[in-house]
Write a protein that holds these residues in place. Sequence first.
Motif, short mmCIF file in Angstrom:
data_model
loop_
_atom_site.label_atom_id
_atom_site.label_comp_id
_atom_site.label_asym_id
_atom_site.label_seq_id
_atom_site.Cartn_x
_atom_site.Cartn_y
_atom_site.Cartn_z
N LEU A 51 13.83 14.67 -30.01
CA LEU A 51 13.38 13.67 -29.05
C LEU A 51 14.53 13.26 -28.13
O LEU A 51 14.36 13.20 -26.91
CB LEU A 51 12.81 12.44 -29.76
N LEU A 52 15.69 12.98 -28.71
CA LEU A 52 16.85 12.62 -27.89
C LEU A 52 17.20 13.72 -26.90
O LEU A 52 17.43 13.46 -25.71
CB LEU A 52 18.06 12.32 -28.78
N ALA A 53 17.23 14.96 -27.37
CA ALA A 53 17.56 16.08 -26.49
C ALA A 53 16.53 16.22 -25.37
O ALA A 53 16.88 16.46 -24.21
CB ALA A 53 17.66 17.38 -27.29
N LYS A 54 15.26 16.05 -25.70
CA LYS A 54 14.19 16.17 -24.70
C LYS A 54 14.34 15.09 -23.63
O LYS A 54 14.23 15.38 -22.43
CB LYS A 54 12.83 16.07 -25.38
N VAL A 55 14.60 13.86 -24.05
CA VAL A 55 14.77 12.75 -23.10
C VAL A 55 15.99 13.00 -22.21
O VAL A 55 15.92 12.81 -20.99
CB VAL A 55 14.91 11.41 -23.87
N PRO A 145 15.07 1.01 -34.23
CA PRO A 145 14.62 1.78 -33.08
C PRO A 145 15.17 1.18 -31.79
O PRO A 145 15.35 -0.03 -31.67
CB PRO A 145 13.10 1.65 -33.13
N PHE A 146 15.44 2.04 -30.83
CA PHE A 146 15.91 1.59 -29.52
C PHE A 146 15.06 2.30 -28.47
O PHE A 146 14.47 3.35 -28.72
CB PHE A 146 17.40 1.89 -29.30
N GLY A 147 15.02 1.73 -27.30
CA GLY A 147 14.25 2.32 -26.21
C GLY A 147 15.05 3.42 -25.52
O GLY A 147 16.28 3.34 -25.44
N LEU A 151 19.13 3.68 -23.99
CA LEU A 151 20.05 4.79 -24.22
C LEU A 151 20.49 5.40 -22.89
O LEU A 151 21.69 5.62 -22.65
CB LEU A 151 19.42 5.86 -25.11
N LEU A 152 19.54 5.68 -22.02
CA LEU A 152 19.86 6.30 -20.73
C LEU A 152 20.74 5.38 -19.87
O LEU A 152 21.66 5.86 -19.21
CB LEU A 152 18.60 6.70 -19.99
N ASP A 153 20.47 4.08 -19.89
CA ASP A 153 21.31 3.14 -19.13
C ASP A 153 22.76 3.22 -19.60
O ASP A 153 23.69 3.28 -18.78
CB ASP A 153 20.80 1.71 -19.27
N LYS A 154 22.97 3.23 -20.91
CA LYS A 154 24.34 3.34 -21.45
C LYS A 154 24.96 4.67 -21.08
O LYS A 154 26.13 4.75 -20.69
CB LYS A 154 24.35 3.17 -22.97
N LEU A 155 24.19 5.74 -21.20
CA LEU A 155 24.70 7.07 -20.89
C LEU A 155 25.05 7.20 -19.41
O LEU A 155 26.08 7.78 -19.06
CB LEU A 155 23.69 8.14 -21.31
N HIS A 156 24.23 6.63 -18.53
CA HIS A 156 24.52 6.68 -17.10
C HIS A 156 25.83 5.98 -16.77
O HIS A 156 26.55 6.39 -15.86
CB HIS A 156 23.39 6.06 -16.29
N GLU A 157 26.15 4.94 -17.53
CA GLU A 157 27.42 4.22 -17.32
C GLU A 157 28.62 5.09 -17.67
O GLU A 157 29.64 5.04 -17.00
CB GLU A 157 27.47 2.96 -18.19
N ILE A 158 28.51 5.86 -18.75
CA ILE A 158 29.68 6.59 -19.24
C ILE A 158 29.73 8.05 -18.83
O ILE A 158 30.79 8.66 -18.84
CB ILE A 158 29.81 6.49 -20.78
N ALA A 159 28.57 8.63 -18.48
CA ALA A 159 28.51 10.05 -18.09
C ALA A 159 27.45 10.23 -17.01
O ALA A 159 26.32 10.59 -17.32
CB ALA A 159 28.21 10.94 -19.30
N PRO A 160 27.79 9.94 -15.76
CA PRO A 160 26.80 10.06 -14.69
C PRO A 160 26.16 11.44 -14.67
O PRO A 160 26.79 12.43 -15.02
CB PRO A 160 27.62 9.82 -13.42
#
Length: 173
Positions: A51-55, A145-147, A151-160
Amino acid sequence: MFVQDTIYGDTMTQNDHENKGTDGAAAPAAMKPNGRPCVLVAEDDDEMRRLLAKVLCADGYATVECHNGVDLYKHLEPFVVRKAALDFDAIISDIRMPGLTGLEILEDLHDCRGFPPVILITAFGDAGVHARARKAGAAAVLDKPFGTEELLDKLHEIAPRQRLEPDDRANGK
């Protein structure tokens, strides 16, 4: 382990793309289809990892999946042993996994120059775990569980999603 490329809709086994060492043994390699940022995803729950990889792939990231802490360490070993550059822009890791935990790996390696930012995820996140993760250098700790947006918001901050070249970083782009 799978490398996923949603641009072409392909899901390929890592064996299809591994580099071979001088002894003939396979060495894990990060695949960066079309120059997309690559995230190493370590999660022992198969369904959660997929699921994480797909998102992430749907959001423009390439992914490499690890099914436990030992597999995660194998992907980081060239960096640890030979000080080779890592082809990962970020790591998302479960804290509790068989073999080695994501937190143990982060504690051992976060001070190494060139180590990518790490987001830790956990179903067992108490205040002590969060404090230990922050002390070890985690960019974020998310409790399950997290939304996916969180996750994407955090990831966008550290790895655009758009990879910046070193010259662009120096010019503030």
